[in-house]
Design an enzyme around this catalytic site. Structure first.
Site, mmCIF file in Angstrom:
data_model
loop_
_atom_site.group_PDB
_atom_site.id
_atom_site.type_symbol
_atom_site.label_atom_id
_atom_site.label_comp_id
_atom_site.label_asym_id
_atom_site.label_seq_id
_atom_site.Cartn_x
_atom_site.Cartn_y
_atom_site.Cartn_z
ATOM 1 N NE ARG A 246 -15.830 -19.091 -13.737
ATOM 2 C CZ ARG A 246 -15.049 -18.027 -13.880
ATOM 3 N NH1 ARG A 246 -15.539 -16.902 -14.303
ATOM 4 N NH2 ARG A 246 -13.768 -18.110 -13.610
ATOM 5 C CB SER B 217 -34.912 -10.590 -28.578
ATOM 6 O OG SER B 217 -33.543 -10.287 -28.813
ATOM 7 C CG ASP B 218 -32.343 -6.835 -30.451
ATOM 8 O OD1 ASP B 218 -32.199 -7.969 -29.954
ATOM 9 O OD2 ASP B 218 -31.429 -6.250 -31.040
ATOM 10 C CG HIS C 232 -15.190 -23.195 -16.778
ATOM 11 N ND1 HIS C 232 -14.175 -23.632 -17.600
ATOM 12 C CD2 HIS C 232 -14.793 -22.000 -16.271
ATOM 13 C CE1 HIS C 232 -13.212 -22.719 -17.604
ATOM 14 N NE2 HIS C 232 -13.561 -21.731 -16.814
ATOM 15 N NE ARG D 109 -34.811 -17.215 -21.745
ATOM 16 C CZ ARG D 109 -35.750 -16.275 -21.737
ATOM 17 N NH1 ARG D 109 -36.992 -16.591 -21.462
ATOM 18 N NH2 ARG D 109 -35.446 -15.030 -22.011
ATOM 19 C CD GLU E 242 -23.997 -16.104 -27.796
ATOM 20 O OE1 GLU E 242 -24.867 -16.008 -28.693
ATOM 21 O OE2 GLU E 242 -23.868 -15.259 -26.896
ATOM 22 N N GLY F 111 -31.399 -19.308 -28.487
ATOM 23 C CA GLY F 111 -31.059 -17.965 -28.033
ATOM 24 C C GLY F 111 -31.877 -16.901 -28.720
HETATM 25 N N1 HPA Z 1 -26.795 -8.146 -31.248
HETATM 26 C C1 HPA Z 1 -26.104 -9.190 -30.873
HETATM 27 N N2 HPA Z 1 -26.637 -10.228 -30.258
HETATM 28 C C2 HPA Z 1 -27.943 -10.185 -30.000
HETATM 29 C C3 HPA Z 1 -28.729 -9.110 -30.359
HETATM 30 C C4 HPA Z 1 -28.119 -8.038 -31.027
HETATM 31 O O1 HPA Z 1 -28.767 -7.047 -31.366
HETATM 32 N N3 HPA Z 1 -29.996 -9.380 -29.954
HETATM 33 C C5 HPA Z 1 -29.974 -10.569 -29.368
HETATM 34 N N4 HPA Z 1 -28.736 -11.080 -29.389
#
Ligand code: HPA
Length: 235
Positions: free
Chosen positions: A43, A205-206, A4, A24, A183, A89
């Site tokens: 890819r 990020s969330d 790969h 990124r 991961e 990440g």
């Molecule tokens: N779940 C899984 N992986 C993620 C999330 C999540 O809410 N946010 C960023 N990576």
């Protein structure tokens, strides 16, 4: 050349940053490396080698989830001799004291993936970060004024969990897990198997409790701080 990755032998540094998103990887190479050269476009999973403060370093996109991530990590280690792998990440916060934009370091990575149980014939294994890298990251973060939250993270096979049986993160939260991503358990498993060093550094990020998420611009600038910290581990 591996299955790969189309790099020739010697084209990848022994220290590699691993973002999930190949764009990124391109952004890190173009903005934080000197003399970056692209070595992979198979890819569209971009990989670059360049220099950071005089140290030869690479960055390789891996895609999302343990299976994709582990393909690249396996080939980087087994076919290109990579010795240090730093995942950079994003993650989702699952605890109240973990806030949006926090930087989380995964000292260990639990998982709901079958990969660990399969490797260990039903027994469990605790995928663990390199202590040397974790300590260096902690010290470097302090020196540049970044707060790092360190602990166990969850590497899940699912981004979208079925909520039929309630909050699937509740048990992880109860046992102190900081955040969820997809991961790191695979990365730490392979690092242990090949006797190399790995660490995951993630920005929140969330948030799974509040439903909040950061804007695209916010994500970019947070990511730059985090990749700067990750690159500081090379020098
Ligand atoms: N779940 C899984 N992986 C993620 C999330 C999540 O809410 N946010 C960023 N990576």
């Amino acid at each position: 050349m591996s299955i790969h990755i189309e790099a020739k032998p010697g084209e990848i540094a022994d220290f590699v940053l691993l973002p999930g998103d190949p764009l990124r990887a391109k952004h890190i190479a173009e903005n934080q490396f000197e003399n970056a050269v692209c070595y992979n476009n198979v890819r569209g999973m971009l990989g670059y080698t360049g220099y950071y403060k005089g140290r030869r370093v690479s960055v390789q996109g891996t895609g999302m989830g343990l299976p994709s991530h582990m393909i690249y990590v396996n080939e980087l280690i087994a076919d290109y001799g990579v010795k240090t792998l730093i995942r950079v990440g994003t993650c989702g916060g699952i605890r109240e004291d973990i806030k949006l934009r926090d930087i989380v370091m995964g000292l260990s990575a639990s998982t709901d993936s079958a990969i660990i149980g399969r490797t260990f014939q039903g027994m469990t294994f605790a995928p663990t970060a390199s202590f040397r890298l974790a300590l260096k990251a902690y010290e470097n973060a302090k020196a540049i004024g970044l707060t790092l939250k360190a602990g166990n993270i969850l590497s899940s096979d699912l981004f979208y969990h079925d909520t039929e049986n309630g909050d699937s993160y509740a048990i992880w939260r109860r046992y102190g897990t900081l955040a969820v991503e997809m991961e790191s358990a695979g990365l730490y498993l392979l690092a242990a198997s090949h006797n190399v060093e790995a660490l995951s550094i993630l920005t929140v990020s969330d948030h799974l409790l509040t439903g909040e998420h950061v804007s695209a611009e916010d994500r970019q600038s947070n990511f730059m701080h985090m990749s700067e910290l990750a690159l500081s581990l090379a020098v």
